[in-house]
Motif scaffolding. Structure first.
Motif, mmCIF file in Angstrom:
data_model
loop_
_atom_site.group_PDB
_atom_site.id
_atom_site.type_symbol
_atom_site.label_atom_id
_atom_site.label_comp_id
_atom_site.label_asym_id
_atom_site.label_seq_id
_atom_site.Cartn_x
_atom_site.Cartn_y
_atom_site.Cartn_z
ATOM 1 N N GLY A 1 0.950 -1.210 0.036
ATOM 2 C CA GLY A 1 -0.163 -0.023 -0.107
ATOM 3 C C GLY A 1 0.680 1.382 0.057
ATOM 4 N N CYS A 2 1.902 1.307 0.745
ATOM 5 C CA CYS A 2 2.757 2.354 0.899
ATOM 6 C C CYS A 2 3.469 2.447 -0.448
ATOM 7 N N SER B 1 -0.703 9.798 2.166
ATOM 8 C CA SER B 1 -1.513 8.881 2.791
ATOM 9 C C SER B 1 -0.961 8.464 4.315
ATOM 10 N N VAL B 2 0.046 9.321 4.696
ATOM 11 C CA VAL B 2 0.544 9.306 6.063
ATOM 12 C C VAL B 2 -0.024 10.208 7.164
ATOM 13 N N THR B 3 -0.224 9.833 8.225
ATOM 14 C CA THR B 3 -0.865 10.903 9.521
ATOM 15 C C THR B 3 -0.097 12.233 9.584
ATOM 16 N N GLY C 1 -7.659 12.198 4.294
ATOM 17 C CA GLY C 1 -8.372 11.890 5.617
ATOM 18 C C GLY C 1 -9.758 11.877 5.269
ATOM 19 N N ILE C 2 -10.281 12.947 4.881
ATOM 20 C CA ILE C 2 -11.815 13.317 4.916
ATOM 21 C C ILE C 2 -12.186 12.212 3.976
ATOM 22 N N ASN D 1 -4.280 2.271 5.914
ATOM 23 C CA ASN D 1 -3.071 2.585 4.973
ATOM 24 C C ASN D 1 -3.159 3.784 4.129
ATOM 25 N N SER D 2 -4.571 3.892 3.751
ATOM 26 C CA SER D 2 -4.810 4.931 2.689
ATOM 27 C C SER D 2 -5.240 6.281 3.119
ATOM 28 N N SER D 3 -5.795 6.211 4.444
ATOM 29 C CA SER D 3 -6.500 7.699 4.836
ATOM 30 C C SER D 3 -6.102 7.681 6.351
#
Length: 231
Positions: free
Chosen positions: A102-103, A131-133, A159-160, A187-189
């Motif tokens: 995914g990354c 896609s990372v926090t 994220g939204i 992993n994506s959001s």
């Protein structure tokens, strides 16, 4: 009246909370992707500021107290992980391989699109960690020499979207197990998507939470490598 509100230490905080409560009420009445409380709250706050000509700086000064809850709220994701630790242990290789893929796909797709559309390299460096926090994404962007503001904007939008359509996306993609749903969303959001995963179930939330942690580490390693290959 408006001057009094802007001078208040809690104007932004109260405004955000009121709009959020209204958004939750709307979502309960009409439960659709576009009525997700997080999406409605962002749109409501932006609309209010634009409608009344309130500078963002004036809002941010009194809304900054909400940021104080970001770290403890993120730490709370460890609770479902702890409760599901034995379950997670059974899928350790699934977790590692899926998050790695995914990354890699996330960074590679962003860099490839930036290259295909002829965007300047700094844009790719700014969006590689989309896609990372946020906390980790900002650190990665600093190291890559990107634009932090662009990174934060892209991460928030990601994220939204994950929070708004995560459940529907899992259904469309045919993801049926808790592991598949949680890992895909986390992993994506990142954190915002994980909130949706927790709504879907504790197991989904646990997998999404661990995906956040591992994806941050893997993206920090993969982003510079992939960007170097395209340089």
């Amino acid at each position: 009246m408006m001057s009094f509100l802007l001078d208040s230490m809690y104007f932004g905080l109260v405004l955000t909370l009121l709009i959020y409560v209204a958004a939750v009420f709307v979502n309960k009445k009409w439960n659709y992707a576009v009525t997700t409380p997080l999406l409605l709250t962002c749109a409501g706050v932006i609309g209010f500021l634009v409608l009344f000509g309130i500078p963002y700086d004036a809002y941010e000064v009194s809304a900054r107290y909400l940021v104080y809850f970001l770290v403890p709220a993120t730490v709370c994701f460890a609770i479902p992980m702890y409760r599901q630790i034995k379950f997670l242990g059974k899928y350790k290789w699934v977790v590692l391989v899926s998050v790695f893929v995914g990354c890699a796909v996330s960074v590679l797709s962003v860099v490839t699109l930036c290259w295909a559309f002829g965007l300047i390299p700094v844009i790719a460096r700014s969006l590689a960690s989309v896609s990372v926090t946020t906390a980790i994404a900002v650190g990665i962007t600093k190291e890559l020499g990107g634009i932090i503001g662009l990174t934060v904007f892209a991460v928030i939008i990601t994220g939204i979207l994950g929070n708004a359509i995560g459940r529907q996306a899992c259904a469309i993609l045919g993801l049926k197990t808790a592991a598949a749903k949680g890992l895909a969303i986390g992993n994506s959001s990142h954190a915002m998507g994980t909130v949706k995963a927790l709504e879907m179930g504790e197991a989904e939330g646990a997998f999404a939470s661990i995906a956040i942690v591992i994806s941050g580490i893997m993206t920090a390693a993969l982003a510079p490598l992939i960007l170097y290959l395209f340089s």
